[in-house]
Write a protein that holds these residues in place. Structure first.
Motif, PDB file in Angstrom:
ATOM      1  N   LEU A 243     -11.429   9.009 -11.621  1.00  0.00           N
ATOM      2  CA  LEU A 243     -12.538   8.494 -10.813  1.00  0.00           C
ATOM      3  C   LEU A 243     -12.066   7.563  -9.712  1.00  0.00           C
ATOM      4  O   LEU A 243     -12.716   7.433  -8.681  1.00  0.00           O
ATOM      5  CB  LEU A 243     -13.551   7.769 -11.695  1.00  0.00           C
ATOM      6  N   LYS A 244     -10.929   6.900  -9.912  1.00  0.00           N
ATOM      7  CA  LYS A 244     -10.409   5.989  -8.894  1.00  0.00           C
ATOM      8  C   LYS A 244      -9.960   6.738  -7.646  1.00  0.00           C
ATOM      9  O   LYS A 244      -9.819   6.154  -6.589  1.00  0.00           O
ATOM     10  CB  LYS A 244      -9.265   5.162  -9.462  1.00  0.00           C
ATOM     11  N   LYS A 245      -9.759   8.044  -7.774  1.00  0.00           N
ATOM     12  CA  LYS A 245      -9.326   8.863  -6.642  1.00  0.00           C
ATOM     13  C   LYS A 245     -10.503   9.188  -5.706  1.00  0.00           C
ATOM     14  O   LYS A 245     -10.302   9.523  -4.557  1.00  0.00           O
ATOM     15  CB  LYS A 245      -8.703  10.158  -7.170  1.00  0.00           C
ATOM     16  N   LEU A 246     -11.725   9.073  -6.215  1.00  0.00           N
ATOM     17  CA  LEU A 246     -12.909   9.429  -5.434  1.00  0.00           C
ATOM     18  C   LEU A 246     -13.281   8.322  -4.460  1.00  0.00           C
ATOM     19  O   LEU A 246     -13.347   7.157  -4.823  1.00  0.00           O
ATOM     20  CB  LEU A 246     -14.090   9.697  -6.360  1.00  0.00           C
ATOM     21  N   ASP A 247     -13.514   8.711  -3.220  1.00  0.00           N
ATOM     22  CA  ASP A 247     -13.977   7.760  -2.217  1.00  0.00           C
ATOM     23  C   ASP A 247     -15.493   7.794  -2.080  1.00  0.00           C
ATOM     24  O   ASP A 247     -16.113   6.795  -1.748  1.00  0.00           O
ATOM     25  CB  ASP A 247     -13.356   8.075  -0.849  1.00  0.00           C
ATOM     26  N   HIS A 248     -16.080   8.966  -2.265  1.00  0.00           N
ATOM     27  CA  HIS A 248     -17.521   9.126  -2.051  1.00  0.00           C
ATOM     28  C   HIS A 248     -18.112   9.975  -3.166  1.00  0.00           C
ATOM     29  O   HIS A 248     -17.501  10.946  -3.594  1.00  0.00           O
ATOM     30  CB  HIS A 248     -17.806   9.822  -0.724  1.00  0.00           C
ATOM     31  N   LEU A 249     -19.294   9.609  -3.606  1.00  0.00           N
ATOM     32  CA  LEU A 249     -20.077  10.425  -4.526  1.00  0.00           C
ATOM     33  C   LEU A 249     -21.388  10.734  -3.826  1.00  0.00           C
ATOM     34  O   LEU A 249     -22.070   9.830  -3.360  1.00  0.00           O
ATOM     35  CB  LEU A 249     -20.358   9.689  -5.831  1.00  0.00           C
TER      36      LEU A 249
ATOM     37  N   ALA B 200       0.828  -1.202   0.000  1.00  0.00           N
ATOM     38  CA  ALA B 200       0.000   0.000   0.000  1.00  0.00           C
ATOM     39  C   ALA B 200       0.859   1.248   0.000  1.00  0.00           C
ATOM     40  O   ALA B 200       0.533   2.242  -0.637  1.00  0.00           O
ATOM     41  CB  ALA B 200      -0.946  -0.005   1.195  1.00  0.00           C
ATOM     42  N   ALA B 201       1.975   1.204   0.696  1.00  0.00           N
ATOM     43  CA  ALA B 201       2.859   2.363   0.773  1.00  0.00           C
ATOM     44  C   ALA B 201       3.539   2.629  -0.560  1.00  0.00           C
ATOM     45  O   ALA B 201       3.879   3.757  -0.870  1.00  0.00           O
ATOM     46  CB  ALA B 201       3.890   2.171   1.866  1.00  0.00           C
ATOM     47  N   THR B 202       3.748   1.593  -1.376  1.00  0.00           N
ATOM     48  CA  THR B 202       4.430   1.768  -2.659  1.00  0.00           C
ATOM     49  C   THR B 202       3.467   1.785  -3.838  1.00  0.00           C
ATOM     50  O   THR B 202       3.890   1.951  -4.969  1.00  0.00           O
ATOM     51  CB  THR B 202       5.461   0.646  -2.864  1.00  0.00           C
ATOM     52  N   ALA B 203       2.164   1.587  -3.605  1.00  0.00           N
ATOM     53  CA  ALA B 203       1.180   1.574  -4.688  1.00  0.00           C
ATOM     54  C   ALA B 203       1.067   2.964  -5.304  1.00  0.00           C
ATOM     55  O   ALA B 203       1.223   3.968  -4.615  1.00  0.00           O
ATOM     56  CB  ALA B 203      -0.176   1.125  -4.154  1.00  0.00           C
ATOM     57  N   PRO B 204       0.791   3.027  -6.611  1.00  0.00           N
ATOM     58  CA  PRO B 204       0.634   4.340  -7.244  1.00  0.00           C
ATOM     59  C   PRO B 204      -0.592   5.066  -6.685  1.00  0.00           C
ATOM     60  O   PRO B 204      -1.571   4.440  -6.303  1.00  0.00           O
ATOM     61  CB  PRO B 204       0.454   4.004  -8.720  1.00  0.00           C
ATOM     62  N   VAL B 205      -0.501   6.354  -6.634  1.00  0.00           N
ATOM     63  CA  VAL B 205      -1.612   7.177  -6.150  1.00  0.00           C
ATOM     64  C   VAL B 205      -2.712   7.145  -7.205  1.00  0.00           C
ATOM     65  O   VAL B 205      -2.453   7.381  -8.385  1.00  0.00           O
ATOM     66  CB  VAL B 205      -1.149   8.629  -5.891  1.00  0.00           C
ATOM     67  N   PRO B 206      -3.969   6.833  -6.800  1.00  0.00           N
ATOM     68  CA  PRO B 206      -5.051   6.764  -7.783  1.00  0.00           C
ATOM     69  C   PRO B 206      -5.324   8.135  -8.410  1.00  0.00           C
ATOM     70  O   PRO B 206      -5.102   9.167  -7.796  1.00  0.00           O
ATOM     71  CB  PRO B 206      -6.256   6.285  -6.973  1.00  0.00           C
TER      72      PRO B 206
END
Length: 179
Positions: free
Chosen positions: A44-50, A35-41
């Motif tokens: 739309l993948k960056k959104l947690d809530h709509l 998780a620490a090395t995963a690319p930053v989303p």
């Protein structure tokens, strides 16, 4: 008062630094390390809530037809609304109008009316879908009692819209977030 805030800030800063630091107790193949090395989303993948704010019996144009940059009412260069909806009751087309009333009677809500409203994608059947019987103000807007239910040219209130001064909270959400 300063001391607890300073302590809280120090604890938060320490926690953030510690979370970002690599430790030898976390193996490189662990989910925490991944998780620490995963690319930053992004996107739309960056959104947690709509969050959708919807009012029953209200249209986009009724609330945001005049919102800057929105695909609301078509307008001329001087800002005049140019769209005109066929009005079979008055025998000419009728334009949307600004109302000061927050109460709208609107039109019918059944399946038949929705197909008439949509009119093959032209979205111009809202007046035609109104019932044609009885003593309704959209048929004869002249009686004084019809004043609150029609626009300045006798348009039925199904063509009315409100502006930012009447619903400032919705316009603030649209400006601050997204419309």
């Amino acid at each position: 008062m300063r001391r607890p805030l300073t302590i809280l800030a120090s604890v938060a800063l320490t926690a953030c630094v510690a979370a970002g630091a690599s430790t030898s107790s976390t193996p490189p193949s662990s989910p925490v390390a991944a998780a620490a090395t995963a690319p930053v989303p992004t996107g739309l993948k960056k959104l947690d809530h709509l969050i959708f704010i919807v009012q029953e019996n209200r249209s986009f144009d009724e609330y945001f037809g005049t919102f800057p940059g929105a695909k609301g009412f078509p307008t001329s260069p001087n800002g005049r609304i140019t769209t005109c909806i066929p009005n079979p009751f008055l025998g000419h087309c009728s334009r949307p109008y600004h109302t000061k009333s927050l109460r709208s009677w609107g039109g019918p809500h059944d399946d038949v009316a929705s197909h008439i409203d949509i009119n093959g994608g032209r979205m111009d059947g809202f007046i035609k879908a109104m019932p044609d019987g009885g003593t309704h103000c959209w048929i004869d807007p002249r009686p004084a009692s019809c004043g609150p239910y029609v626009g300045p040219q006798g348009q039925p209130d199904v063509l009315s819209y409100i502006n930012h001064s009447q619903i400032p909270n919705y316009w603030t959400y649209a400006k601050h977030y997204v419309l």
